[in-house]
Design an enzyme around this catalytic site. Structure first.
Site, PDB file in Angstrom:
ATOM      1  N   HIS A   2      36.798  45.808  45.392  1.00 23.79           N
ATOM      2  CA  HIS A   2      38.520  45.218  45.487  1.00 23.79           C
ATOM      3  C   HIS A   2      38.350  43.797  45.534  1.00 23.79           C
ATOM      4  CE1 HIS A   2      40.332  49.549  43.799  1.00 23.79           C
ATOM      5  NE2 HIS A   2      39.532  49.825  44.435  1.00 23.79           N
ATOM      6  N   CYS A   7      39.166  41.421  41.669  1.00 28.14           N
ATOM      7  CA  CYS A   7      40.472  41.194  41.481  1.00 28.14           C
ATOM      8  C   CYS A   7      41.207  40.222  41.155  1.00 28.14           C
ATOM      9  CB  CYS A   7      41.558  42.867  41.902  1.00 28.14           C
ATOM     10  SG  CYS A   7      42.730  41.435  42.625  1.00 28.14           S
TER      11      CYS A   7
END
Length: 369
Positions: A194, A242
């Site tokens: 992430h 991300c």
């Protein structure tokens, strides 16, 4: 005959072909007028699973007879040679004149290669997080694909799984001190997790106690000052993490704001029943020599992770490198990866970004033999 050959490999095709490969095949078959636009759309829209798409595609081509089957086999041989090998379709040998120029020391426009010395690559994959809602299904496929790909490109691969931010920093620092880098002609660093602007997240991340690794630190540890062993050698950085908060189909968002709001899942969009989205926000202002850095999307947009096949970025990297790494230099390979996203994601926006490229020469993964 071609139809018999395609029928022979039907089972393996259904079991092994990926969704990105199916989409590229459909585009190529449409261009060569084997399929029409309605048939192309029906494969994608009327079949919920990857296997159903693959089965419908090959059966549709088989009905076109030997001419259609021949065109599909030729497309596979040209665009997907590794798939051909796996299926038992013998790809034609690469024509000598199409190979990259010999990157010898006499050509100062090309980075020299050392075929006898080990190459080194670092792969860090975060899949299982302290907060189970952040777990990244399909990340294990990305790790397996990248490791296999880099080994096929003659790299010795150091892998780490499920690290905190501090552990990621330690892993990169230790990699930069590996004595084998002195003989290596290049290095890869691949981090998949992430992310947020300028950082990837460690597995212990929470809103109350952020656990992060600053991406700029990769450049710090691999710089000339900190890592003289890589002086004047290409350093290829790939980040899957991300970059925005836009939503899509069957979402698993790597954007923390979205996850915290409970928006982890959404109704599936067309062509995306099996896919999970990852949002990858990274930006660099570091100016170090001999780096090339590929992010999985532009600012404010998501990137996609198929829960079975892994992220689209890694799938396309694997596909392009397997097909073209003996022909093209690294920047051309990345450009081809970017082109894969140009027409394939009609309903979901993603475009990888090549950032902070300071390569002063062309880098080929293989010399001319």
């Amino acid at each position: 005959m071609a139809a018999d050959e395609l029928r022979r490999v039907r089972k393996g095709f259904v079991e092994n072909v990926t969704v990105p490969q199916i989409r590229q095949l459909l585009d190529d078959l449409r261009t060569q007028e084997v399929l029409n636009e309605e048939e192309k759309d029906s494969v994608l829209e009327e079949n919920p699973s990857r296997a159903d798409k693959a089965r419908t595609l090959i059966d549709m081509v088989l009905k076109k007879g030997n001419v259609g089957c021949t065109k599909m086999i030729n497309i596979l041989k040209k665009e997907h040679p590794q798939t051909c090998l796996a299926l038992g379709l013998n790809a034609p040998p690469v024509v000598q004149r199409d190979l990259a120029p010999n990157p010898g020391a006499e050509d100062d426009s090309i980075y020299p290669l050392n075929e006898e010395a080990p190459r080194l690559a670092l792969i860090i994959t975060n899949k299982t997080f302290k907060n189970a809602r952040l777990n990244r299904s399909g990340a294990e496929k990305d790790e397996a694909n990248m490791e296999a790909l880099l080994r096929s490109q003659r790299y010795e691969v150091v892998t780490h799984k499920d690290l905190t931010g501090k552990q990621i920093e330690k892993a990169v620092s230790e990699f930069s001190k590996d004595q084998r880098l002195k003989q290596a002609d290049s290095a890869f660093v691949v981090i998949m997790s992430h992310g947020k602007m300028g950082a990837v997240l460690g597995v212990n991340w929470t809103e109350e106690e952020p656990d992060e690794f600053l991406i700029d630190n990769i450049f710090k540890y691999l710089s000339t000052e900190s890592c003289p062993a890589l002086l004047n050698k290409p350093k290829i950085i790939i980040i899957q993490a991300c970059r925005g908060a836009k939503s899509g189909a069957v979402i698993v968002s790597d954007n923390i704001a979205s996850d915290s709001a409970g928006g982890a899942e959404a109704q599936p969009a067309p062509h995306a029943v099996e896919e999970c989205l990852e949002e990858d926000t990274l930006h660099f202002a570091h100016q170090e020599k001999d780096f090339v850095y590929l992010l999985s999307s532009t600012p404010d947009t998501v990137s996609y992770r198929d829960t079975r096949q892994g992220s689209l970025l890694i799938q396309y990297i694997d596909q392009v490198f397997q097909a073209s790494s003996r022909v093209d230099d690294i920047e051309e390979l990345f450009r081809k990866v970017m082109r894969c996203f140009e027409s394939k994601l009609t309903n979901k926006k993603q475009m990888p970004t090549k950032d902070r490229c300071t390569l002063t020469r062309r880098f080929y993964l293989f010399p001319r033999h």
